[in-house]
Write an enzyme that holds these catalytic residues in place. Structure first.
Site, PDB file in Angstrom:
ATOM      1  N   ASP A   1      -5.185  13.307  -1.532  1.00  0.00           N
ATOM      2  CA  ASP A   1      -4.344  14.283  -2.028  1.00  0.00           C
ATOM      3  C   ASP A   1      -4.304  15.278  -0.782  1.00  0.00           C
ATOM      4  O   ASP A   1      -5.333  15.689  -0.309  1.00  0.00           O
ATOM      5  CB  ASP A   1      -5.071  14.833  -3.028  1.00  0.00           C
ATOM      6  CG  ASP A   1      -3.867  15.860  -3.907  1.00  0.00           C
ATOM      7  OD1 ASP A   1      -3.773  16.017  -4.753  1.00  0.00           O
ATOM      8  OD2 ASP A   1      -3.643  16.991  -2.855  1.00  0.00           O
TER       9      ASP A   1
ATOM     10  N   ASP B   1       2.306  14.193  -3.185  1.00  0.00           N
ATOM     11  CA  ASP B   1       1.213  14.623  -2.208  1.00  0.00           C
ATOM     12  C   ASP B   1      -0.037  13.924  -2.653  1.00  0.00           C
ATOM     13  O   ASP B   1      -1.131  14.132  -2.115  1.00  0.00           O
ATOM     14  CB  ASP B   1       0.843  16.036  -1.973  1.00  0.00           C
ATOM     15  CG  ASP B   1       0.107  16.637  -2.740  1.00  0.00           C
ATOM     16  OD1 ASP B   1       0.031  16.111  -4.070  1.00  0.00           O
ATOM     17  OD2 ASP B   1      -0.598  17.567  -2.414  1.00  0.00           O
ATOM     18  N   GLU B   2       0.031  12.754  -3.433  1.00  0.00           N
ATOM     19  CA  GLU B   2      -1.063  12.280  -4.020  1.00  0.00           C
ATOM     20  C   GLU B   2      -1.163  10.741  -4.535  1.00  0.00           C
ATOM     21  O   GLU B   2       0.066  10.450  -4.846  1.00  0.00           O
ATOM     22  CB  GLU B   2      -1.371  13.099  -5.430  1.00  0.00           C
ATOM     23  CG  GLU B   2      -2.511  12.806  -6.323  1.00  0.00           C
ATOM     24  CD  GLU B   2      -2.416  13.425  -7.482  1.00  0.00           C
ATOM     25  OE1 GLU B   2      -1.689  14.263  -7.934  1.00  0.00           O
ATOM     26  OE2 GLU B   2      -3.419  12.913  -8.620  1.00  0.00           O
TER      27      GLU B   2
HETATM   28  P1  TTP Z   1      -1.251  20.124  -5.694  1.00  0.00           P
HETATM   29  O1  TTP Z   1      -1.706  18.898  -4.808  1.00  0.00           O
HETATM   30  O2  TTP Z   1      -1.747  20.286  -7.034  1.00  0.00           O
HETATM   31  O3  TTP Z   1      -1.590  21.386  -4.781  1.00  0.00           O
HETATM   32  P2  TTP Z   1      -1.731  21.628  -3.276  1.00  0.00           P
HETATM   33  O4  TTP Z   1      -1.325  20.453  -2.494  1.00  0.00           O
HETATM   34  O5  TTP Z   1      -0.545  22.778  -3.022  1.00  0.00           O
HETATM   35  O6  TTP Z   1      -3.061  22.028  -3.258  1.00  0.00           O
HETATM   36  P3  TTP Z   1      -4.474  21.124  -2.993  1.00  0.00           P
HETATM   37  O7  TTP Z   1      -4.073  19.678  -3.340  1.00  0.00           O
HETATM   38  O8  TTP Z   1      -5.034  21.370  -1.572  1.00  0.00           O
HETATM   39  O9  TTP Z   1      -5.147  21.851  -4.276  1.00  0.00           O
HETATM   40  O10 TTP Z   1       0.351  19.900  -5.616  1.00  0.00           O
HETATM   41  C1  TTP Z   1       1.088  19.268  -4.556  1.00  0.00           C
HETATM   42  C2  TTP Z   1       2.273  20.429  -4.366  1.00  0.00           C
HETATM   43  O11 TTP Z   1       3.162  20.252  -5.687  1.00  0.00           O
HETATM   44  C3  TTP Z   1       1.883  21.677  -4.237  1.00  0.00           C
HETATM   45  O12 TTP Z   1       1.912  21.880  -2.809  1.00  0.00           O
HETATM   46  C4  TTP Z   1       3.266  22.369  -4.730  1.00  0.00           C
HETATM   47  C5  TTP Z   1       3.809  21.434  -5.828  1.00  0.00           C
HETATM   48  N1  TTP Z   1       3.240  22.083  -7.256  1.00  0.00           N
HETATM   49  C6  TTP Z   1       4.190  23.163  -7.953  1.00  0.00           C
HETATM   50  O13 TTP Z   1       5.354  23.066  -7.371  1.00  0.00           O
HETATM   51  N2  TTP Z   1       3.741  23.562  -8.915  1.00  0.00           N
HETATM   52  C7  TTP Z   1       2.594  23.422  -9.223  1.00  0.00           C
HETATM   53  O14 TTP Z   1       2.133  24.033 -10.370  1.00  0.00           O
HETATM   54  C8  TTP Z   1       1.548  22.572  -8.605  1.00  0.00           C
HETATM   55  C9  TTP Z   1       0.367  22.572  -9.004  1.00  0.00           C
HETATM   56  C10 TTP Z   1       1.988  21.976  -7.371  1.00  0.00           C
HETATM   57 MG    MG Z   2      -2.331  18.315  -2.711  1.00  0.00          MG
END
Ligand code: TTP
Ligand code: MG
Length: 393
Positions: free
Chosen positions: A9, A104-105
């Site tokens: 991720d 992103d995962e």
């Molecule tokens: P995440 O992987 O949940 O969050 P992140 O990558 O920003 O942070 P980390 O993994 O380091 O904790 O989500 C990936 C992307 O998805 C995030 O950058 C933006 C988008 N997203 C939204 O648009 N709304 C949301 O509520 C969430 C959780 C994520």
């Molecule tokens: Mg992320």
């Protein structure tokens, strides 16, 4: 053999992409989601912004109040989609068993691929390095014997993390964590569990199954298994579609049985070649017919075991065709054949059934020739008359 599954991720994804494009944003509290005077919520917050309590889903106004010095960016989706595609392409170089979960995962089944890199740890490091050097992004990686534990591990390791849970350590790794860390537990489930005195994943792992089922139904059992580190879900590549089919519409509606049979043979061979190329066997064969008045029927037959030979697909299709034609006298406008219920081949192969093996070898030999010289390079007796109808590849 214990599986080695990775959950990868990207850290603060949207924000990190913005930082790559504008390095002045690096190391600063940054929010993607909109201007602070706009109504929306935070989509992503840099780790510097998170230090002020900012997080995804928080109203922008609140974020602005908690951290007025934060830089607010509206963001643009195409940039994130491009970065996501390049991220997935890097992962695909490491194992074909790749399951993207969101932009992103992804999960990667690394079982058997780790030795190429020395160890699973080194493999994860190599993945992180390529993402860093080619995309300028930071990934966190969790490694475990199941999807659920790998996901919790990557989450716990953030940011810039790499955490491996050794086989056998799943339960003790999960036990001290608060229940909210377990995938599948949202706000509502968390509230109910807490009201039952269940606060950690360890509490959940020893909670009476009956009580969980009465509160959450079947998902209560799943949560209980997850809490015990048990999760049999496979890493499923998305392109593994569930069926393969080919159909053709005739220039002129026909009642000509031998023409219909020859077409069916040709279509069966195409489906068979596709099936073998994907390395699958099929349990279910479906014939499709459309009559002159556009009524369309499908007839299905389930085999006692999986097969990937042209002959089985054709024979089964032919039986279905004969029955259908005896019931309906209209001319046929379209004919199609498809296979579904796809399984992995291998064990089902009956070593005693020499003719089945010969057929299999024959099909593979034909595939090799066709791959080299084109599909029409080889014609079976029945499709010979199509040599000029269906052009060379
Ligand atoms: P995440 O992987 O949940 O969050 P992140 O990558 O920003 O942070 P980390 O993994 O380091 O904790 O989500 C990936 C992307 O998805 C995030 O950058 C933006 C988008 N997203 C939204 O648009 N709304 C949301 O509520 C969430 C959780 C994520
Ligand atoms: Mg992320």
């Amino acid at each position: 053999m214990t599986r080695r599954i990775m959950h990868i991720d990207l850290d603060a994804f949207f924000v990190s992409v913005e930082q790559v494009l504008n390095p002045e944003l690096k190391g600063k509290p940054v929010v993607v989601g909109g201007r602070p005077d706009q109504r929306g919520v935070v989509a992503a917050a840099s780790y510097e912004a998170r230090a002020f309590g900012l997080h995804a889903g928080m109203p922008l106004a609140t974020a602005n109040r908690l951290c007025p010095q934060a830089i607010f960016i509206e963001g643009s989706f195409p940039k994130y989609r491009d970065a996501s595609q390049r991220f997935m392409a890097i992962l695909a170089d490491f194992s074909p068993y790749l399951e993207p979960v969101s932009l992103d995962e992804a999960y990667l089944d690394a079982t058997g691929f780790e030795s190429i890199h020395g160890s699973i740890h080194q493999m994860a490091q190599a993945i992180k390095q390529r993402i860093e050097s080619e995309l300028g992004l930071c990934a966190s990686v969790g490694i475990a014997s199941s999807k659920v534990v790998a996901k919790v591990a990557s989450e716990m390791s953030k940011p810039d993390g790499l955490l491996e849970v050794a086989a056998g350590q799943e339960v003790s790794f999960l036990a001290p964590l608060p229940i909210a860390k377990l995938p599948g537990i949202g706000k509502k489930t968390e509230r109910i569990l807490r009201s039952l005195g269940i606060h950690t994943i360890g509490d959940l792992s020893v909670a009476p199954l009956g009580a969980l089922k009465s509160h959450f139904g079947a998902s209560g059992e799943v949560l209980h298994r997850y809490a015990n580190g048990i999760d049999e879900r496979e890493v499923e590549p998305p392109r593994a579609s569930k069926s393969i089919s080919r159909e053709t519409t005739f220039g002129k509606d026909t009642r000509d049985r031998s023409f219909l049979q020859a077409t069916l043979r040709y279509l069966s061979e195409r489906v068979g070649a596709d099936l073998r190329q994907r390395g699958k066997q099929a349990r279910c064969i479906t014939l499709k017919l459309r009559y002159a008045d556009f009524t369309t029927i499908t007839r299905r037959y389930t085999l006692s075991r999986g097969s990937d030979t042209d002959q089985t697909i054709f024979d089964t299709g032919l039986k279905l065709l004969k029955t259908a034609l005896s019931q309906q006298k209209q001319p046929v406008r379209l004919i199609g054949i498809g296979v579904s219920h796809l399984t992995e081949p291998g064990r089902q192969l009956d070593m005693l059934d020499a003719s089945a093996q010969r057929r299999e070898q024959l099909n593979r030999a034909i595939d090799r020739i066709r791959n080299k010289y084109g599909f029409t390079a080889i014609q079976t007796g029945r499709t010979l008359r199509f040599r000029d109808v269906f052009p060379h590849r």
